[in-house]
Motif scaffolding. Structure first.
Motif, short mmCIF file in Angstrom:
data_model
loop_
_atom_site.label_atom_id
_atom_site.label_comp_id
_atom_site.label_asym_id
_atom_site.label_seq_id
_atom_site.Cartn_x
_atom_site.Cartn_y
_atom_site.Cartn_z
N ALA A 70 0.84 -1.20 0.00
CA ALA A 70 0.00 0.00 0.00
C ALA A 70 0.87 1.24 0.00
CB ALA A 70 -0.93 -0.01 1.21
N THR A 71 1.91 1.24 0.84
CA THR A 71 2.85 2.35 0.92
C THR A 71 4.24 1.79 1.25
OG1 THR A 71 2.43 2.70 3.29
CG2 THR A 71 1.12 4.00 1.73
N VAL A 72 5.27 2.55 0.88
CA VAL A 72 6.64 2.21 1.25
C VAL A 72 7.35 3.49 1.66
CG1 VAL A 72 8.86 1.29 0.49
CG2 VAL A 72 6.75 0.26 -0.34
N VAL A 73 8.05 3.43 2.77
CA VAL A 73 8.93 4.51 3.20
C VAL A 73 10.35 3.95 3.19
CG1 VAL A 73 9.58 6.10 5.04
CG2 VAL A 73 7.18 5.53 4.68
N GLY A 74 11.26 4.66 2.55
CA GLY A 74 12.67 4.28 2.55
C GLY A 74 13.47 5.31 3.31
N VAL A 75 14.28 4.85 4.26
CA VAL A 75 15.10 5.75 5.09
C VAL A 75 16.56 5.38 4.92
CG1 VAL A 75 15.63 6.53 7.43
CG2 VAL A 75 13.26 6.07 6.78
N GLN A 102 19.02 4.45 13.74
CA GLN A 102 18.99 4.41 15.20
C GLN A 102 18.11 5.52 15.79
OE1 GLN A 102 23.52 2.89 15.91
NE2 GLN A 102 23.14 4.67 14.62
N ALA A 103 17.52 6.36 14.92
CA ALA A 103 16.60 7.42 15.32
C ALA A 103 15.71 7.72 14.13
CB ALA A 103 17.35 8.65 15.78
N LEU A 104 14.83 6.81 13.80
CA LEU A 104 14.04 6.89 12.58
C LEU A 104 13.11 8.11 12.58
CD1 LEU A 104 13.12 3.12 12.21
CD2 LEU A 104 14.55 4.46 10.64
#
Length: 283
Positions: A70-75, A102-104
């Motif tokens: 449905a959704t994707v977040v890439g960090v 370590q701090a999303l």
């Protein structure tokens, strides 16, 4: 398995800053692991995913193609890697954010599934990285990762490491290579309070046109690239010859190499609501 003490100094954070070189070397290796890893997770389509440490979007592509999320977040901490990821035609619609694993930069309980592909052993504090995955995942959601079996010889560039070691050199390992074993992965997931923790190993093969093709891709590893640059030309040529001999490559023909990844998954606990009966209800 020995986990470093909390009072021990943390290694420096490691960031890839050459996405094209990464794609040539590790991105293509990672893509080979992605499909069997996602098959093993066996999650339904339509979920909200986090690709933590998404790099240049190699795993993100596989995730989009296989899972129909449905959704994707890439960090990822590297702006160069994120710029490369955004340019992939298949990643249109992915929300890419610069940030630290370590701090999303995400709110609590905002995704259904959170994964790390070849990331955990690069974190200065793997335990904190897992705590962050747990924080941003909804109750009942899946938290998973895969990473090269460094201690078991599964690293794709292991032949170069072995040849360097035989020559008296020791190329630097990722800062938290200890976390990449099956035992360590399982322990870390259990210590994070996750349920139904499982592990597996995934072996993949990659074809190279020649030994020189393989050697060229190795330049995509910044640590190995710096190691090569530190050697005198004659020493580097001797090392290259030792690797060629070790792989049994006499001519310029094609080459097939194997690598092995350790994978782990677990499920976040559901929230249990306790109802205290009122006097009226118990009367």
């Amino acid at each position: 398995m020995t986990i470093p003490r909390a009072d021990m100094p943390l290694p420096p954070q490691f960031v890839f800053d050459d996405p094209a070189a990464y794609e040539l070397m590790m991105g293509r290796w990672s893509a080979l692991v992605a499909d069997p890893f996602l098959d093993w997770l066996a999650l339904p389509p339509g979920l909200a995913w986090l690709d933590d440490g998404c790099g240049n979007g190699s795993f993100t592509e596989s995730l989009l193609r296989r899972q129909r999320p449905a959704t994707v977040v890439g960090v990822d901490p590297s702006p160069e890697q994120l710029a490369f990821a955004r340019q992939r035609a298949s990643t249109v619609g992915v929300r890419f954010l610069q940030g630290d694993a370590q701090a999303l930069p995400l709110s609590d309980a905002s995704v259904d599934a959170a994964v790390m592909a070849l990331v955990l052993f690069f974190l200065a504090d793997p335990q904190q990285g897992i705590r962050e995955l747990v924080r941003v995942t909804r109750p009942g959601g899946t938290i998973a990762a895969y990473h090269w079996d460094m201690d078991g010889g599964g690293f794709p560039l292991q032949p170069i490491r072995d040849a360097a070691h035989a020559d008296g050199y020791e190329p630097q390992k990722p800062p938290s290579a200890w976390a990449a074993t099956l035992e360590a992965s399982e322990d870390l997931w259990l210590q994070a309070g996750l349920l139904d923790v499982r592990t597996t190993q995934i072996e993949v093969c990659r074809d190279f046109d020649s030994f020189d093709d393989f050697w060229r891709t190795a330049q995509g590893n910044p640590r190995l690239r710096d190691f090569f640059a530190s050697l005198a030309p004659s020493v580097l040529q001797r090392l290259k010859g030792r690797v060629r001999e070790q792989l049994g490559v006499a001519g310029g023909g094609p080459l097939v190499l194997k690598a092995r990844a350790n994978a782990v998954q677990g499920r976040k606990r559901q929230v249990v609501h306790t109802h205290v009966a009122s006097d009226a209800e118990t009367a």
